[in-house]
Design an enzyme around this catalytic site. Structure first.
Site, PDB file in Angstrom:
ATOM      1  N   SER B  11      41.557  47.144  40.445  1.00 43.30           N
ATOM      2  CA  SER B  11      40.539  46.686  39.263  1.00 43.30           C
ATOM      3  C   SER B  11      39.313  46.078  39.994  1.00 43.30           C
ATOM      4  CB  SER B  11      41.234  45.846  38.298  1.00 43.30           C
ATOM      5  OG  SER B  11      41.467  44.589  39.074  1.00 43.30           O
ATOM      6  N   ASP B 188      38.069  34.578  37.318  1.00 43.72           N
ATOM      7  CA  ASP B 188      39.567  34.169  36.685  1.00 43.72           C
ATOM      8  C   ASP B 188      40.389  34.067  37.853  1.00 43.72           C
ATOM      9  OD1 ASP B 188      39.765  36.863  37.870  1.00 43.72           O
ATOM     10  OD2 ASP B 188      40.369  37.728  35.978  1.00 43.72           O
ATOM     11  N   HIS B 191      39.512  38.018  39.882  1.00 43.43           N
ATOM     12  CA  HIS B 191      38.308  39.170  40.006  1.00 43.43           C
ATOM     13  C   HIS B 191      36.915  38.324  40.277  1.00 43.43           C
ATOM     14  CE1 HIS B 191      41.353  41.237  37.551  1.00 43.43           C
ATOM     15  NE2 HIS B 191      40.994  41.963  37.980  1.00 43.43           N
TER      16      HIS B 191
END
Lengths: 239, 239
Positions: B11, B188, B191
């Site tokens: 991600s 977070d 990320h």
């Protein structure tokens, strides 16, 4: 294989991957669905673009498939006034139309299945252009571009799009619908702020959706995380 | 033809074209010099990545040439703890090493001339992970990832890079050199914020430069605006 979206244009395309840029936003939106290919050439007008077109597109398409769509975004430099400091970028209106037609014809021949999306030149905020070029607000100075001239080129772009049956994004008109567009959407009276980029991004997304190129309709490349069963992850991955 | 830079990862790669993202920043930096190809797969670990690798790379390389470089950025999901809520993403440390070697071997075979750049998993801010998953700061909760575990995977990644002779970006260590990295660099606890993206971007640019892939050394695709003679523009364009 992922479909491709080719962005062809001048500095407003070349700079479209700067923070908040419309090109990067497209790449992000279609991160698992399509490849966005950047072909922006700062300062270029349609005459120069047409001259280099085959070289500019080297590597832009995959060997096996036409790009799904290409944006053609020129005119901001063509519309430089022929009697001001950027005169060498000027392309007369008639030639601009002819060049746009030739660029579209090239793509039509090279990539028969690709959608061609024309984008008009943006509006111009003249006081900011004077500041950008001369560094002050001297009222005796004249801008190298005017909003009125940009509007004529925008109209010509719309005419060519209608004539050839290609969708046109009229960013000249659209941007001027926003309050304080002169300073909110434009950073130097010509190039885009993040807000200006967002206005164009939204229009490109809408136009792409109208030709079936959308987040909803494009398949994801490989299973998304939420489609992978925690109890048997390899199943979704084709193990 | 422009060289290509392929970004392969989870991600943190998939989201790298969000505003301030490291992928978009690379595309912007090399806007006239190279094509950046995004191959990020949110949630994937090295086991899943290895399984889908040939499919993931469809269309990533041009028919005529290997990409100049590929970044391999996995480990953040592999390092999910095997006895916590994201257990199904965990890959044991030994297998992580083996998978990384296999991914590198695949690229070496497919694209013999491509530089392979390994990136370690980033550091983890555990309180933010608890908040992200459980929505509160409940001290009875335990995070699904720890910084210590991420550090072990980072070390394993460095070992594999040394063993195979590939450059490694140790973002786990690098990021922790920045004051308040926990909240400045991570959004977070996992990320990246724009600041975190900038830290990685700078490291990637440095590593690319060390293999000769830099703004200074790569030729521009077609003449730059300042190279075009206002008195005879078509000359530079090969008219």
């Amino acid at each position: 294989m992922r479909p491709r979206l080719v962005l062809f244009g001048d500095s407003i395309t070349e700079q479209s991957f700067q923070p908040g840029g419309w090109g990067a936003a497209l790449a992000d939106r279609f991160a698992r669905k399509a490849d966005v290919v950047l072909r922006g050439f700062s300062g270029y007008n349609t005459r120069w673009a047409l001259k280099v077109l085959p070289r500019a597109m080297e590597g832009a398409a995959a060997a096996a498939a036409d790009p799904a769509a290409v944006t053609v975004f020129f005119g901001a430099n063509d519309a430089s006034l022929p009697d001001r400091v950027q005169a060498h970028q000027n392309v007369p209106l008639d030639e601009y139309r002819t060049n746009l037609r030739a660029i579209c014809a090239y793509f039509k021949e090279q990539w028969p299945s690709a959608a061609i999306i024309l984008i008009t030149p943006p509006p111009i905020h003249e006081p900011a252009r004077i500041r950008d070029i001369y560094g002050d607000d001297d009222p005796s100075r004249q801008p190298e571009r005017t909003n009125e001239a940009a509007g004529s080129y925008a109209q010509a772009c719309i005419t060519v799009g209608k004539e050839l049956g290609h969708p046109v994004i009229d960013i000249w008109t659209k941007m001027q619908e926003f309050p304080d567009w002169q300073t909110c959407a434009l950073s130097d009276g010509l190039h885009f702020t993040p807000t200006g980029n967002k206005i164009l991004f939204d229009e490109v997304v809408k136009t792409l959706a109208s030709i079936g190129f959308s987040q909803e309709r494009l398949p994801s490349d490989l299973p998304l995380y939420h489609e992978i069963d925690p109890k048997d992850p390899m199943k979704a991955l084709g193990a």
